[in-house]
Design a protein around this motif. Structure first.
Motif, PDB file in Angstrom:
ATOM      1  N   SER A  63       6.749 -16.602   2.449  1.00  0.00           N
ATOM      2  CA  SER A  63       6.919 -15.163   2.245  1.00  0.00           C
ATOM      3  C   SER A  63       5.847 -14.629   1.305  1.00  0.00           C
ATOM      4  N   LEU A  64       5.408 -13.412   1.575  1.00  0.00           N
ATOM      5  CA  LEU A  64       4.447 -12.719   0.721  1.00  0.00           C
ATOM      6  C   LEU A  64       5.040 -11.370   0.379  1.00  0.00           C
ATOM      7  N   HIS A  65       5.339 -11.135  -0.890  1.00  0.00           N
ATOM      8  CA  HIS A  65       5.980  -9.893  -1.320  1.00  0.00           C
ATOM      9  C   HIS A  65       4.934  -8.969  -1.940  1.00  0.00           C
ATOM     10  N   VAL A  66       4.744  -7.816  -1.306  1.00  0.00           N
ATOM     11  CA  VAL A  66       3.721  -6.856  -1.716  1.00  0.00           C
ATOM     12  C   VAL A  66       4.395  -5.580  -2.207  1.00  0.00           C
ATOM     13  N   LEU A  67       4.068  -5.152  -3.425  1.00  0.00           N
ATOM     14  CA  LEU A  67       4.582  -3.916  -3.994  1.00  0.00           C
ATOM     15  C   LEU A  67       3.493  -2.852  -3.908  1.00  0.00           C
ATOM     16  N   VAL A  68       3.789  -1.715  -3.273  1.00  0.00           N
ATOM     17  CA  VAL A  68       2.774  -0.686  -3.095  1.00  0.00           C
ATOM     18  C   VAL A  68       3.297   0.682  -3.511  1.00  0.00           C
ATOM     19  N   ALA A  69       2.382   1.523  -3.981  1.00  0.00           N
ATOM     20  CA  ALA A  69       2.713   2.920  -4.232  1.00  0.00           C
ATOM     21  C   ALA A  69       3.265   3.541  -2.956  1.00  0.00           C
ATOM     22  N   ALA A  70       4.213   4.462  -3.108  1.00  0.00           N
ATOM     23  CA  ALA A  70       4.867   5.051  -1.935  1.00  0.00           C
ATOM     24  C   ALA A  70       3.877   5.638  -0.954  1.00  0.00           C
ATOM     25  N   SER A  71       2.799   6.226  -1.451  1.00  0.00           N
ATOM     26  CA  SER A  71       1.809   6.838  -0.562  1.00  0.00           C
ATOM     27  C   SER A  71       1.114   5.818   0.321  1.00  0.00           C
ATOM     28  N   LEU A  72       1.116   4.553  -0.094  1.00  0.00           N
ATOM     29  CA  LEU A  72       0.444   3.497   0.668  1.00  0.00           C
ATOM     30  C   LEU A  72       1.368   2.805   1.667  1.00  0.00           C
ATOM     31  N   LEU A  73       2.644   3.111   1.638  1.00  0.00           N
ATOM     32  CA  LEU A  73       3.592   2.318   2.423  1.00  0.00           C
ATOM     33  C   LEU A  73       3.267   2.260   3.917  1.00  0.00           C
ATOM     34  N   PRO A  74       3.081   3.392   4.609  1.00  0.00           N
ATOM     35  CA  PRO A  74       2.827   3.288   6.056  1.00  0.00           C
ATOM     36  C   PRO A  74       1.569   2.491   6.409  1.00  0.00           C
ATOM     37  N   VAL A  75       0.470   2.743   5.705  1.00  0.00           N
ATOM     38  CA  VAL A  75      -0.769   2.051   6.051  1.00  0.00           C
ATOM     39  C   VAL A  75      -0.689   0.570   5.678  1.00  0.00           C
ATOM     40  N   GLU A 104       7.663  -1.221 -13.718  1.00  0.00           N
ATOM     41  CA  GLU A 104       8.780  -1.661 -14.543  1.00  0.00           C
ATOM     42  C   GLU A 104       9.511  -2.831 -13.908  1.00  0.00           C
ATOM     43  N   GLN A 105       9.583  -2.859 -12.580  1.00  0.00           N
ATOM     44  CA  GLN A 105      10.195  -3.989 -11.897  1.00  0.00           C
ATOM     45  C   GLN A 105       9.419  -5.274 -12.192  1.00  0.00           C
ATOM     46  N   VAL A 106       8.098  -5.182 -12.124  1.00  0.00           N
ATOM     47  CA  VAL A 106       7.268  -6.362 -12.391  1.00  0.00           C
ATOM     48  C   VAL A 106       7.426  -6.809 -13.842  1.00  0.00           C
ATOM     49  N   LEU A 107       7.385  -5.880 -14.761  1.00  0.00           N
ATOM     50  CA  LEU A 107       7.516  -6.218 -16.177  1.00  0.00           C
ATOM     51  C   LEU A 107       8.880  -6.822 -16.487  1.00  0.00           C
ATOM     52  N   ALA A 108       9.886  -6.449 -15.690  1.00  0.00           N
ATOM     53  CA  ALA A 108      11.233  -6.988 -15.889  1.00  0.00           C
ATOM     54  C   ALA A 108      11.407  -8.363 -15.248  1.00  0.00           C
ATOM     55  N   GLY A 109      10.367  -8.843 -14.567  1.00  0.00           N
ATOM     56  CA  GLY A 109      10.420 -10.178 -14.011  1.00  0.00           C
ATOM     57  C   GLY A 109      10.745 -10.270 -12.540  1.00  0.00           C
ATOM     58  N   ALA A 110      10.724  -9.132 -11.828  1.00  0.00           N
ATOM     59  CA  ALA A 110      10.996  -9.177 -10.390  1.00  0.00           C
ATOM     60  C   ALA A 110       9.926 -10.017  -9.696  1.00  0.00           C
ATOM     61  N   PRO A 111      10.326 -10.926  -8.805  1.00  0.00           N
ATOM     62  CA  PRO A 111       9.337 -11.780  -8.123  1.00  0.00           C
ATOM     63  C   PRO A 111       8.498 -10.987  -7.139  1.00  0.00           C
ATOM     64  N   ALA A 112       7.190 -11.092  -7.254  1.00  0.00           N
ATOM     65  CA  ALA A 112       6.274 -10.398  -6.349  1.00  0.00           C
ATOM     66  C   ALA A 112       4.931 -11.111  -6.397  1.00  0.00           C
ATOM     67  N   ASP A 113       4.126 -10.872  -5.365  1.00  0.00           N
ATOM     68  CA  ASP A 113       2.816 -11.520  -5.273  1.00  0.00           C
ATOM     69  C   ASP A 113       1.654 -10.561  -5.493  1.00  0.00           C
ATOM     70  N   VAL A 114       1.739  -9.378  -4.881  1.00  0.00           N
ATOM     71  CA  VAL A 114       0.642  -8.413  -4.925  1.00  0.00           C
ATOM     72  C   VAL A 114       1.179  -7.066  -5.399  1.00  0.00           C
ATOM     73  N   PHE A 115       0.410  -6.398  -6.240  1.00  0.00           N
ATOM     74  CA  PHE A 115       0.783  -5.096  -6.792  1.00  0.00           C
ATOM     75  C   PHE A 115      -0.346  -4.112  -6.514  1.00  0.00           C
ATOM     76  N   ILE A 116      -0.032  -2.983  -5.843  1.00  0.00           N
ATOM     77  CA  ILE A 116      -1.052  -1.975  -5.518  1.00  0.00           C
ATOM     78  C   ILE A 116      -0.507  -0.603  -5.882  1.00  0.00           C
ATOM     79  N   PRO A 117      -0.681  -0.167  -7.126  1.00  0.00           N
ATOM     80  CA  PRO A 117      -0.211   1.156  -7.544  1.00  0.00           C
ATOM     81  C   PRO A 117      -1.232   2.234  -7.228  1.00  0.00           C
TER      82      PRO A 117
END
Length: 284
Positions: A63-75, A104-117
């Motif tokens: 699994s690869l968990h990617v966190l993205v800004a809402a504006s990036l979600l569709p693309v 804040e989710q990442v700072l709280a320790g939520a498991p994720a691989d990629v962050f794109i704000p």
């Protein structure tokens, strides 16, 4: 939501745009799974992109968990679909929300691989907090626009109308990039907006605008393309338009660092850049 199992950039733009409009109505919550059924139609990926997306010939999986800004979600969903076709043993899971909520989710320790704000400042905060692996990479840019529902029944003419108390005005909340950038841009033009709603992310704001619940709002240029059948851009004065930069970073404690690195590399391929352009973004 499970992995996205179909390629997208290589299909017809019209199919992709229709898919985006169907997905735009989803309420975006930080770390929430995506609604099922928002998959793009299949197509073949470019051979050069297959090569550039590989990691030293290793087989990627898991699994690869990617966190993205809402504006990036569709693309990002579209690009992830293509990435999965190149790496069928990888299941991409995408969560989209306001950048500050994801931070804040990442700072709280939520498991994720990629962050794109939608603002590099959030990457810096993460780097100083939990750390990132390597250097962040600019993958796309966006710009703010004044937008109205199709038909513009309220007769909105310019950004100055955001101060009119007789209109229903929407902005993003000040703590998320679309809200912070909008307020900074308006302040530089001596415009004091009078928002009737302050949404937690730009997709929620664009959805309200498209539904006719607002007379005007400040959203991203990409949101107008995603909602082109429901909202219209009135632009922003030339030379004064705030620019938004998206940096992608692999988190230091990424559970699937190999796939994360490959995904960020894939975001820089011609296939991914073409998808960004189709969805209204600029690329480096």
């Amino acid at each position: 939501m499970g992995g996205i199992r179909a390629a997208t950039h290589d299909t017809e733009v019209a199919h992709r745009a229709a898919w985006t409009r169907r997905c735009a109505a989803l309420t975006l919550l930080a770390m929430a799974p995506l609604a099922a059924g928002c998959a793009a139609s299949e197509g073949d990926a470019d051979a050069a992109d297959r090569s550039s997306a590989s990691v030293s010939g290793a087989t990627l999986e898991g699994s690869l968990h990617v966190l993205v800004a809402a504006s990036l979600l569709p693309v990002t969903e579209a690009i992830a679909a293509s990435f999965e076709r190149q790496h069928p043993a990888v299941e991409v899971q995408i969560s989209g929300a306001g950048s500050s909520a994801l931070r804040e989710q990442v700072l709280a320790g939520a498991p994720a691989d990629v962050f794109i704000p939608a603002d590099p400042s959030h990457v810096r905060t993460i780097r100083n907090g939990v750390g990132i692996d390597g250097q962040p990479v600019v993958v796309a840019r966006n710009s703010l626009v004044l937008a109205v529902p199709v038909g513009n029944n309220a007769g909105v003419d310019s950004l100055a109308d955001l101060s009119r108390p007789d209109l229903l005005i929407g902005l993003c909340a000040s703590e998320v990039p679309c809200g912070a950038h909008a307020r900074a841009g308006l302040s530089g033009m001596q415009i004091e907006p009078a928002p009737d709603t302050e949404e937690p992310n730009v997709r929620a704001l664009a959805t309200k605008l498209g539904a006719g619940e607002l007379d005007a709002a400040v959203v991203y240029a990409s949101d107008v393309i995603a909602e082109s059948d429901r909202i219209t851009s009135l632009g922003w004065p030339s030379g004064q338009q705030p620019e938004v930069t998206y940096e992608a970073a692999v988190l230091a404690d990424a559970p699937n660092g190999a796939a994360a690195g490959a995904f960020i590399a894939y975001l820089q391929t011609d296939t991914a850049r073409g998808a960004f352009a189709d969805f209204g973004f600029a690329t480096p």
